[in-house]
Write a protein that holds these residues in place. Structure first.
Motif, PDB file in Angstrom:
ATOM      1  N   GLY A 163      27.389   6.210   3.905  1.00  0.00           N
ATOM      2  CA  GLY A 163      28.732   6.594   3.499  1.00  0.00           C
ATOM      3  C   GLY A 163      28.772   7.538   2.324  1.00  0.00           C
ATOM      4  O   GLY A 163      29.825   7.908   1.855  1.00  0.00           O
ATOM      5  N   ARG A 164      27.583   7.914   1.806  1.00  0.00           N
ATOM      6  CA  ARG A 164      27.469   8.812   0.667  1.00  0.00           C
ATOM      7  C   ARG A 164      28.392   8.362  -0.455  1.00  0.00           C
ATOM      8  O   ARG A 164      28.338   7.244  -0.895  1.00  0.00           O
ATOM      9  N   ASN A 165      29.283   9.226  -0.963  1.00  0.00           N
ATOM     10  CA  ASN A 165      30.060   8.890  -2.154  1.00  0.00           C
ATOM     11  C   ASN A 165      31.321   8.085  -1.889  1.00  0.00           C
ATOM     12  O   ASN A 165      32.028   7.728  -2.815  1.00  0.00           O
ATOM     13  N   PHE A 166      31.620   7.799  -0.612  1.00  0.00           N
ATOM     14  CA  PHE A 166      32.899   7.176  -0.333  1.00  0.00           C
ATOM     15  C   PHE A 166      32.826   5.685  -0.054  1.00  0.00           C
ATOM     16  O   PHE A 166      33.830   5.081   0.255  1.00  0.00           O
ATOM     17  N   ILE A 167      31.656   5.065  -0.129  1.00  0.00           N
ATOM     18  CA  ILE A 167      31.594   3.621  -0.020  1.00  0.00           C
ATOM     19  C   ILE A 167      31.886   3.026  -1.396  1.00  0.00           C
ATOM     20  O   ILE A 167      31.674   3.675  -2.414  1.00  0.00           O
ATOM     21  N   ALA A 168      32.387   1.799  -1.417  1.00  0.00           N
ATOM     22  CA  ALA A 168      32.721   1.145  -2.684  1.00  0.00           C
ATOM     23  C   ALA A 168      31.478   1.050  -3.565  1.00  0.00           C
ATOM     24  O   ALA A 168      30.360   0.873  -3.072  1.00  0.00           O
ATOM     25  N   TRP A 169      31.693   1.148  -4.879  1.00  0.00           N
ATOM     26  CA  TRP A 169      30.548   1.192  -5.783  1.00  0.00           C
ATOM     27  C   TRP A 169      29.708  -0.072  -5.727  1.00  0.00           C
ATOM     28  O   TRP A 169      28.482  -0.014  -5.762  1.00  0.00           O
ATOM     29  N   ASP A 170      30.327  -1.248  -5.660  1.00  0.00           N
ATOM     30  CA  ASP A 170      29.548  -2.485  -5.572  1.00  0.00           C
ATOM     31  C   ASP A 170      28.656  -2.459  -4.329  1.00  0.00           C
ATOM     32  O   ASP A 170      27.504  -2.886  -4.360  1.00  0.00           O
ATOM     33  N   HIS A 171      29.212  -1.958  -3.238  1.00  0.00           N
ATOM     34  CA  HIS A 171      28.460  -1.868  -1.984  1.00  0.00           C
ATOM     35  C   HIS A 171      27.346  -0.838  -2.097  1.00  0.00           C
ATOM     36  O   HIS A 171      26.238  -1.036  -1.604  1.00  0.00           O
ATOM     37  N   ARG A 172      27.651   0.259  -2.754  1.00  0.00           N
ATOM     38  CA  ARG A 172      26.647   1.309  -2.944  1.00  0.00           C
ATOM     39  C   ARG A 172      25.456   0.797  -3.748  1.00  0.00           C
ATOM     40  O   ARG A 172      24.296   1.037  -3.404  1.00  0.00           O
ATOM     41  N   LEU A 173      25.734   0.079  -4.828  1.00  0.00           N
ATOM     42  CA  LEU A 173      24.650  -0.470  -5.645  1.00  0.00           C
ATOM     43  C   LEU A 173      23.889  -1.554  -4.886  1.00  0.00           C
ATOM     44  O   LEU A 173      22.672  -1.697  -5.049  1.00  0.00           O
ATOM     45  N   ALA A 174      24.605  -2.322  -4.068  1.00  0.00           N
ATOM     46  CA  ALA A 174      23.952  -3.339  -3.244  1.00  0.00           C
ATOM     47  C   ALA A 174      22.989  -2.685  -2.253  1.00  0.00           C
ATOM     48  O   ALA A 174      21.907  -3.219  -1.967  1.00  0.00           O
ATOM     49  N   LYS A 175      23.360  -1.526  -1.721  1.00  0.00           N
ATOM     50  CA  LYS A 175      22.487  -0.793  -0.813  1.00  0.00           C
ATOM     51  C   LYS A 175      21.226  -0.316  -1.539  1.00  0.00           C
ATOM     52  O   LYS A 175      20.125  -0.309  -0.968  1.00  0.00           O
ATOM     53  N   MET A 178       0.829  -1.204   0.000  1.00  0.00           N
ATOM     54  CA  MET A 178       0.000   0.000   0.000  1.00  0.00           C
ATOM     55  C   MET A 178       0.870   1.264   0.000  1.00  0.00           C
ATOM     56  O   MET A 178       0.668   2.169  -0.786  1.00  0.00           O
ATOM     57  N   TYR A 179       1.839   1.313   0.922  1.00  0.00           N
ATOM     58  CA  TYR A 179       2.704   2.489   1.004  1.00  0.00           C
ATOM     59  C   TYR A 179       3.491   2.685  -0.281  1.00  0.00           C
ATOM     60  O   TYR A 179       3.534   3.793  -0.840  1.00  0.00           O
ATOM     61  N   ARG A 180       4.110   1.613  -0.767  1.00  0.00           N
ATOM     62  CA  ARG A 180       4.952   1.706  -1.958  1.00  0.00           C
ATOM     63  C   ARG A 180       4.154   2.091  -3.199  1.00  0.00           C
ATOM     64  O   ARG A 180       4.624   2.901  -4.017  1.00  0.00           O
ATOM     65  N   LEU A 181       2.948   1.570  -3.344  1.00  0.00           N
ATOM     66  CA  LEU A 181       2.165   1.778  -4.557  1.00  0.00           C
ATOM     67  C   LEU A 181       1.408   3.101  -4.561  1.00  0.00           C
ATOM     68  O   LEU A 181       1.219   3.705  -5.628  1.00  0.00           O
ATOM     69  N   PHE A 182       0.945   3.568  -3.402  1.00  0.00           N
ATOM     70  CA  PHE A 182       0.058   4.721  -3.383  1.00  0.00           C
ATOM     71  C   PHE A 182       0.525   5.858  -2.459  1.00  0.00           C
ATOM     72  O   PHE A 182       0.623   7.003  -2.879  1.00  0.00           O
ATOM     73  N   ILE A 183       0.811   5.542  -1.204  1.00  0.00           N
ATOM     74  CA  ILE A 183       1.063   6.580  -0.204  1.00  0.00           C
ATOM     75  C   ILE A 183       2.371   7.323  -0.477  1.00  0.00           C
ATOM     76  O   ILE A 183       2.454   8.545  -0.333  1.00  0.00           O
ATOM     77  N   LYS A 184       3.407   6.607  -0.868  1.00  0.00           N
ATOM     78  CA  LYS A 184       4.729   7.206  -1.074  1.00  0.00           C
ATOM     79  C   LYS A 184       4.665   8.340  -2.095  1.00  0.00           C
ATOM     80  O   LYS A 184       5.215   9.429  -1.856  1.00  0.00           O
ATOM     81  N   LEU A 193      17.492  -3.704 -10.460  1.00  0.00           N
ATOM     82  CA  LEU A 193      16.320  -3.545  -9.603  1.00  0.00           C
ATOM     83  C   LEU A 193      16.224  -2.124  -9.045  1.00  0.00           C
ATOM     84  O   LEU A 193      15.141  -1.687  -8.648  1.00  0.00           O
ATOM     85  N   ARG A 194      17.346  -1.407  -9.000  1.00  0.00           N
ATOM     86  CA  ARG A 194      17.334  -0.041  -8.493  1.00  0.00           C
ATOM     87  C   ARG A 194      16.423   0.863  -9.324  1.00  0.00           C
ATOM     88  O   ARG A 194      16.001   1.935  -8.862  1.00  0.00           O
ATOM     89  N   HIS A 195      16.120   0.455 -10.544  1.00  0.00           N
ATOM     90  CA  HIS A 195      15.256   1.251 -11.409  1.00  0.00           C
ATOM     91  C   HIS A 195      13.791   0.808 -11.370  1.00  0.00           C
ATOM     92  O   HIS A 195      12.991   1.244 -12.194  1.00  0.00           O
ATOM     93  N   GLU A 243      14.202  -3.814  -2.040  1.00  0.00           N
ATOM     94  CA  GLU A 243      13.640  -5.062  -1.532  1.00  0.00           C
ATOM     95  C   GLU A 243      12.997  -4.916  -0.152  1.00  0.00           C
ATOM     96  O   GLU A 243      12.194  -5.765   0.239  1.00  0.00           O
ATOM     97  N   HIS A 244      13.348  -3.874   0.577  1.00  0.00           N
ATOM     98  CA  HIS A 244      12.832  -3.717   1.941  1.00  0.00           C
ATOM     99  C   HIS A 244      12.153  -2.365   2.152  1.00  0.00           C
ATOM    100  O   HIS A 244      12.062  -1.875   3.270  1.00  0.00           O
TER     101      HIS A 244
END
Length: 205
Positions: free
Chosen positions: A144-156, A1-7, A128-130, A162-163
């Motif tokens: 970590g904003r721009n200073f975390i590793a890119w693979d980790h950033r995309l994983a976040k 509900m939140y993801r589809l309408f309220i957000k 899935l980020r899109h 997913e959550h």
């Protein structure tokens, strides 16, 4: 509900209110950008959004148009002034993205919209980020904003998708305020931060 309408409803209400309340700040920053950095005041760049649909991102410019003897733009680190660095550290350069949020191109919370040129290099899982609207801020930015590793950033980014819940968005919004106020983990030399992972993936193709 939140993801589809309220957000989306919250995005419209909150971004609309912010555009009205912050209009004096917009005016002051716009005048300062015009005086210190030149015209145009707003920087426009195409970015992939929801379902990889391309939209035009709006930000206050933070760099000059200085060029070398051959007419080529100088490196970002040279064209980025002290004033431009201040805009980035305080995230004031991001204010015009409130219009992108109001229009529906973006959301207040979500994966940051990256460059169109990166699209061929995402793994299937990273794409899935899109499946949600890109955000003004997101889970990766408060981790970590721009200073975390890119693979980790995309994983976040994928972890967020997913959550995604109202509570998670609230936590990210609160952490964003704290990060900006403390001016933590702010990168100003974006070329050095953004290029590495994509260069590696290009070599592996």
């Amino acid at each position: 509900m939140y993801r589809l309408f309220i957000k989306r409803g919250l995005d419209i209400i909150l971004s609309g209110m912010a555009l009205l309340v912050l209009s004096p700040v917009f005016l002051v920053v716009a005048v300062l950008v015009r005086v210190k950095l030149g015209s145009p005041v707003i920087f426009h760049q195409e970015r992939p959004g929801y379902r990889e649909k391309i939209f035009t991102l709006c930000k206050f410019r933070t760099m000059t148009d200085e060029k070398d003897a051959q007419g080529e733009l100088l490196p970002d680190s040279v064209r980025l002034t002290a004033f431009g660095s201040f805009l980035r550290k305080t995230s004031l350069d991001e204010l015009p993205e409130l219009w992108n949020i109001f229009r529906g191109d973006m959301s207040i919370i979500g994966p940051r919209p990256l460059l169109v040129g990166y699209l061929p290099y995402y793994t299937q899982r990273e794409r899935l980020r899109h499946t949600v609207r890109p955000g003004l801020t997101g889970l990766a930015q408060v981790s970590g904003r721009n200073f975390i590793a890119w693979d980790h950033r995309l994983a976040k980014d994928v972890e967020y998708v997913e959550h995604l819940t109202f509570l998670m968005d609230l936590k990210i919004l609160w952490k964003t305020v704290m990060v900006v106020l403390k001016e933590e983990d702010v990168a100003v030399e974006t070329d050095s931060v953004e290029g590495y992972l994509w260069d590696e993936r290009e070599r592996q193709r």
